[in-house]
Design an enzyme around this catalytic site. Sequence first.
Site, PDB file in Angstrom:
ATOM      1  N   ASP A  51       0.654  -1.275   0.064  1.00  7.56           N
ATOM      2  CA  ASP A  51       0.271   0.312  -0.153  1.00  7.56           C
ATOM      3  C   ASP A  51       1.152   1.266   0.126  1.00  7.56           C
ATOM      4  OD1 ASP A  51       0.957   0.100   2.436  1.00  7.56           O
ATOM      5  OD2 ASP A  51      -1.251   0.213   3.621  1.00  7.56           O
ATOM      6  N   LYS A 120      -1.537  -9.137   2.774  1.00 10.10           N
ATOM      7  CA  LYS A 120      -0.648  -8.855   3.868  1.00 10.10           C
ATOM      8  C   LYS A 120      -1.611  -7.812   4.816  1.00 10.10           C
ATOM      9  CE  LYS A 120       2.977  -5.738   4.014  1.00 10.10           C
ATOM     10  NZ  LYS A 120       2.998  -4.684   4.275  1.00 10.10           N
ATOM     11  N   GLU A 189       8.888  -4.178  10.866  1.00  4.34           N
ATOM     12  CA  GLU A 189       9.419  -2.903  10.003  1.00  4.34           C
ATOM     13  C   GLU A 189      10.189  -1.988  11.121  1.00  4.34           C
ATOM     14  OE1 GLU A 189       6.423  -1.220   7.245  1.00  4.34           O
ATOM     15  OE2 GLU A 189       7.924   0.934   7.471  1.00  4.34           O
TER      16      GLU A 189
END
Length: 271
Positions: A51, A120, A189
């Site tokens: 995204d 995801k 992340e």
Amino acid sequence: MSVYKEIKRVTTHVLSEMKLKGEKIAMLTSYDFSMAKLVDQAGIDIILVGDSASNVMAGNETTLPITLDQMIYHGKSVVRAVNRALVVVDMPFGSYQGNSLEALNSAIKIMKVTHADAVKVEGGKEIIESVERILSAGIPVMGHLGLMPQSINKYGTYTVRAKEEVEAQKLIEDAKLLEEVGCFAIVLEKIPAALGTKVAQQLKIPVIGIGAGGGVDGQVLVIHDMLGISQSFSPRFLRRYLNLAEEIQGAVNHYIQDVKSKDFPNEREQY
Ligand code: KIV
């Protein structure tokens, strides 16, 4: 040299074998047919239709505005180009957090229309009902913990996550929960490298890092960042392999000069 380079198609099973054998998994984003074809032919293991398209393709400040239909458009374009890599499509903000039936319907729409291999989602315990419901339909799910760009308005900053013990502990619990319910991999992340290593060691499923150090099972980068197309984004974890912005601007300048000076087209370039 990868022992998996010759395989015809990367599956979730191949990825778990790679973790078992200690072969690192290479993942990159792509959002369109032409780039995905190049990335796939180069031998990448996973292509993420992230995204982050909201930022790098549409120019939005955050990932929040991108819609389910826009993600599906990008997903379809990528899947058409890919022969070997596993293709994962990000479920956009608002398409799965509200209730699990909506999550299931969004995931089914992504899989039906794009023909991608998996979806995801960002989050742990808070979205676990949605994750379980998507999995119950036979759709493979990749988790995403640590810095979760869809929650930027909750945190207000893109700084390193889980530096404090409480947040680190929650991340470990969330990662274990995602594994327990059946996710085939997770992305971590922007977290401390030591925490990334710890999670990868405690989980059987592959852990792919972006700014999570070298102790995880694979790495992912946004293709526009690693090729040097996006210029303003320079976090410590980013390695730029090209300065494509300079190359493209140089070529465009050259073209402008050739047009203005009437050098282009020449006799061989016309009918
Ligand atoms: O959207 C995206 O590109 C991502 C990666 C940063 C993992 O989620």
